[in-house]
Scaffold this motif. Structure first.
Motif: not given
Length: 233
Positions: A209-217, A138-142
């Motif tokens: 919000l990122r988790k919600l985006e992933h779920a919707v995707q 994911g973006p910014g995982w580091w």
């Protein structure tokens, strides 16, 4: 501009001050007094960023393990920045040769470094990991691992910057300087990432919000897949 980007801007400014401050060439150019002021300004900017980070994390402090971890990491880091305020302010007026240096400057520096280290560990433990290693992808995982590395480097800098009473000099001034600069570079990289993308692991709201985006995707892909299968029949 979002609160996360304002937070990143403050952290970027503070990190830049701590990045350039330790370089001998900078101190020679501006003088010792201005160099001390640079560190003090950097600590104030860190506190501004830490305050905003804490305010962002506060509403999510009861929203699961991630929210609690973000809140505690932010609050403890904020306490660390306040200790650095004391350290850098005292350093502007306390000479290294002074018998009071250890009590007035190094001790709050040690407390601040400990707070940063505890905060970094909390944030890293709450981040996506596979064992002890961060989960890539994911973006910014580091971000959590680089942030923790910066906290560790600040801790090493604190130890190396301890003044030995018998000699009145630091244990290793060169090591203290370069670990401070490297640690600040770690924090700066995280702050610049947030400034450029608006994303940060320090915001539980954005994580949710990122988790919600992933779920919707995933749901959308599932619906699209079923539609394609039905259209082939």
């Amino acid at each position: 501009m979002t609160r996360e980007r304002w937070m990143a801007l403050f952290f970027a400014g503070g990190s830049t001050c701590f990045l350039i401050g330790p370089f001998p060439g900078y101190a020679s150019l501006v003088g010792d007094q201005a160099d001390s002021v640079t560190f003090f300004i950097g600590s104030i900017l860190f506190t501004a960023g830490g305050t905003l980070q804490t305010l962002i994390a506060f509403p999510e402090r009861h929203s699961g393990d991630g929210g609690r971890a973000s809140w505690w990491a932010a609050a403890i880091q904020l306490a660390g920045t306040l200790f650095f305020n004391v350290t850098t302010y005292r350093a502007m007026s306390t000479a290294l040769s002074s018998s009071e240096y250890d009590k007035l400057v190094w001790r709050p520096d040690a407390f601040g470094s400990i707070c940063f280290l505890v905060s970094g560990v909390i944030a890293y433990r709450a981040s996506g990991r596979r064992g002890w290693l961060p989960t890539r992808g994911g973006p910014g995982w580091w971000e959590p691992s680089i942030n923790l590395l910066g906290c560790i480097l600040f801790g090493i800098s604190c130890v190396a910057g301890h003044v030995v009473p018998q000699t009145g000099s630091m244990i290793d001034q060169a090591a203290s300087n370069w670990t401070t600069a490297l640690g600040a570079g770690c924090f700066l990289s995280c702050a610049l990432f947030t400034l450029l993308t608006g994303r940060t692991s320090k915001s539980p709201r954005l994580e949710r919000l990122r988790k919600l985006e992933h779920a919707v995707q995933r749901d959308a892909e599932g619906v699209l897949g079923r539609y394609e299968r039905l259209s082939r029949r």
